[in-house]
Design a protein around this motif. Structure first.
Motif, short mmCIF file in Angstrom:
data_model
loop_
_atom_site.label_atom_id
_atom_site.label_comp_id
_atom_site.label_asym_id
_atom_site.label_seq_id
_atom_site.Cartn_x
_atom_site.Cartn_y
_atom_site.Cartn_z
N VAL A 127 -23.40 -22.52 -12.72
CA VAL A 127 -23.83 -22.01 -14.21
C VAL A 127 -25.58 -22.69 -14.10
CG1 VAL A 127 -22.98 -24.36 -14.65
CG2 VAL A 127 -23.80 -22.33 -16.75
N ASN A 128 -26.51 -21.90 -15.29
CA ASN A 128 -27.80 -22.80 -15.00
C ASN A 128 -28.17 -23.49 -16.83
OD1 ASN A 128 -30.35 -23.80 -14.85
ND2 ASN A 128 -31.42 -21.95 -15.88
N GLY A 129 -28.11 -24.80 -17.48
CA GLY A 129 -27.81 -25.31 -18.10
C GLY A 129 -26.85 -24.88 -18.84
N ASP A 130 -26.65 -24.86 -20.45
CA ASP A 130 -25.80 -24.76 -21.45
C ASP A 130 -24.91 -23.89 -20.10
OD1 ASP A 130 -26.18 -26.76 -22.53
OD2 ASP A 130 -27.59 -25.68 -23.33
N ASP A 131 -25.53 -22.56 -20.52
CA ASP A 131 -25.26 -21.57 -20.28
C ASP A 131 -25.85 -20.13 -19.26
OD1 ASP A 131 -25.69 -20.56 -22.11
OD2 ASP A 131 -24.50 -19.78 -23.83
N GLY A 132 -26.74 -20.86 -19.03
CA GLY A 132 -27.34 -19.66 -17.95
C GLY A 132 -26.65 -19.38 -16.49
N PHE A 133 -27.03 -18.79 -15.66
CA PHE A 133 -26.74 -18.13 -14.59
C PHE A 133 -28.07 -18.75 -13.49
CE2 PHE A 133 -26.68 -14.60 -11.28
CZ PHE A 133 -24.97 -14.99 -10.99
N SER A 134 -27.73 -18.57 -12.49
CA SER A 134 -28.23 -19.11 -11.29
C SER A 134 -27.56 -18.62 -10.04
CB SER A 134 -28.46 -20.62 -10.99
OG SER A 134 -27.61 -20.97 -10.88
N VAL A 135 -28.50 -18.40 -8.60
CA VAL A 135 -28.13 -17.20 -8.11
C VAL A 135 -29.26 -17.77 -7.15
CG1 VAL A 135 -28.79 -14.93 -7.87
CG2 VAL A 135 -27.35 -15.41 -6.90
N ALA A 136 -28.71 -18.04 -5.09
CA ALA A 136 -29.99 -18.28 -4.64
C ALA A 136 -29.95 -17.01 -3.82
CB ALA A 136 -30.03 -19.23 -4.14
N TYR A 137 -31.14 -16.25 -2.71
CA TYR A 137 -31.44 -15.48 -1.67
C TYR A 137 -31.77 -16.29 -0.67
CZ TYR A 137 -29.65 -12.07 -5.57
OH TYR A 137 -28.87 -11.38 -6.86
N TRP A 138 -31.12 -15.70 0.52
CA TRP A 138 -32.02 -16.45 2.06
C TRP A 138 -32.08 -15.39 2.48
CZ3 TRP A 138 -29.46 -15.47 6.57
CH2 TRP A 138 -28.44 -15.03 6.49
N ALA A 139 -33.21 -15.35 3.67
CA ALA A 139 -33.32 -14.92 4.57
C ALA A 139 -33.90 -15.51 5.87
CB ALA A 139 -35.23 -14.26 4.65
N LYS A 140 -34.36 -15.17 7.32
CA LYS A 140 -34.15 -15.36 8.12
C LYS A 140 -35.25 -16.73 8.06
CE LYS A 140 -31.17 -12.55 11.36
NZ LYS A 140 -30.46 -11.22 12.29
N GLY A 141 -35.50 -17.65 9.06
CA GLY A 141 -36.54 -17.66 8.86
C GLY A 141 -37.01 -18.92 7.83
N GLY A 142 -35.48 -19.61 7.35
CA GLY A 142 -35.40 -20.52 5.79
C GLY A 142 -36.11 -20.42 4.49
N ALA A 143 -36.44 -18.95 4.64
CA ALA A 143 -36.98 -18.35 2.95
C ALA A 143 -35.82 -18.60 2.36
CB ALA A 143 -37.88 -17.23 3.20
N VAL A 144 -35.83 -19.27 1.34
CA VAL A 144 -35.33 -18.94 0.03
C VAL A 144 -35.46 -18.36 -1.32
CG1 VAL A 144 -33.46 -20.73 -1.66
CG2 VAL A 144 -33.92 -21.06 1.19
N LEU A 145 -35.25 -18.12 -1.76
CA LEU A 145 -34.90 -17.06 -3.51
C LEU A 145 -34.10 -17.66 -4.02
CD1 LEU A 145 -37.45 -14.65 -3.83
CD2 LEU A 145 -36.01 -13.42 -3.99
N ARG A 146 -34.78 -18.18 -5.18
CA ARG A 146 -33.69 -18.30 -6.51
C ARG A 146 -34.16 -17.54 -8.17
NH1 ARG A 146 -35.55 -23.40 -3.72
NH2 ARG A 146 -32.77 -24.53 -3.04
N LEU A 147 -33.17 -17.36 -8.15
CA LEU A 147 -32.99 -16.45 -9.82
C LEU A 147 -32.39 -17.71 -10.57
CD1 LEU A 147 -32.34 -13.01 -9.96
CD2 LEU A 147 -31.51 -14.50 -11.76
N TYR A 148 -32.99 -17.72 -11.68
CA TYR A 148 -32.24 -18.31 -13.38
C TYR A 148 -32.70 -17.70 -13.91
CZ TYR A 148 -33.51 -21.98 -10.07
OH TYR A 148 -33.55 -23.47 -8.63
N ALA A 149 -31.40 -17.47 -15.12
CA ALA A 149 -31.68 -16.65 -16.57
C ALA A 149 -30.92 -17.81 -17.63
CB ALA A 149 -30.62 -15.28 -16.04
N GLU A 150 -31.21 -17.57 -18.02
CA GLU A 150 -31.01 -18.97 -19.83
C GLU A 150 -31.62 -18.05 -20.44
OE1 GLU A 150 -32.30 -22.03 -18.36
OE2 GLU A 150 -34.44 -21.52 -17.58
N ARG A 151 -31.85 -18.56 -22.10
CA ARG A 151 -32.24 -18.79 -23.26
C ARG A 151 -33.80 -19.55 -22.66
NH1 ARG A 151 -27.91 -17.66 -26.00
NH2 ARG A 151 -26.38 -18.81 -25.43
#
Length: 198
Positions: free
Chosen positions: A91-115
């Motif tokens: 969960v992100n905030g009150d009722d939003g959504f969050s997820v992360a993606y990873w790649a070789k080499g340590g790169a991290v991509l984060r996605l957040y959805a909210e109002r």
């Protein structure tokens, strides 16, 4: 007579070792293969079953709400070389959504959805407004700006099969626990009385 008494334990020991060796061989050959084959059949049946019959939308929405996530805020993206990290779903905030993606080499991509609005995009992130009143923010670590923009442009709603794949299973319904220290009369407060001698 003495020779017979001495030879008897040796014969018993020899017979026991032969029996144990025979049992061990039979079990290893049959039981191991049978268990592996059974596990393979079970795994194959599960995969086939889950592929052919994804959970219904109502069940998936219930699983999201159990995590505190409003179903309308669930978005994913597609970025070559990045893999969704299932343990990051939350969960992100009150009722939003969050997820992360990873790649070789340590790169991290984060996605957040909210109002919110894409006009209030934080520095270092790329924002999109797929629906009025919603904002999807994409940021990361060790990720080039072009990759962030591509990830933001690829934001979409997941298919039911995708959603079922990264959501934790639905919580099992459990009966309420009955406490032994609650009396069946009065206001139901715990019985804290002590016996003689304290």
């Amino acid at each position: 007579m003495v020779r017979t008494v001495r030879a008897l334990p040796l014969l018993l020991l020899l017979l026991l070792s032969v029996l144990l060796a025979a049992c061990g061989t039979g079990k290893a050959g049959e039981g191991g293969g049978g268990a592996a084959a059974g596990a393979g059949r079970r795994a194959g049946g599960t995969e086939a079953g889950s592929a052919s019959a994804a959970p219904g939308r109502a069940e998936l929405d219930a699983r999201l709400r159990a995590l505190g996530i409003a179903p309308e805020f669930v978005y994913v993206t597609d970025v070559p070389g990045f893999t969704l990290a299932q343990q990051s779903v939350g969960v992100n905030g009150d009722d939003g959504f969050s997820v992360a993606y990873w790649a070789k080499g340590g790169a991290v991509l984060r996605l957040y959805a909210e109002r919110g609005s894409a006009a209030d995009c934080p520095e270092g992130e790329v924002c999109r407004a797929p629906v009025h009143g919603q904002v999807v923010r994409v940021g990361g670590e060790k990720v080039a700006a072009g990759v962030l923009r591509a990830a933001a442009d690829a934001v979409r709603r997941p298919t039911p099969a995708e959603l079922a794949g990264f959501l934790p299973p639905a919580p099992a319904a459990t009966a309420p626990v009955r406490r032994g220290d609650l009396p069946s009369y009065g206001d139901g407060a715990p019985d804290n009385s002590v016996g003689e001698g304290g």
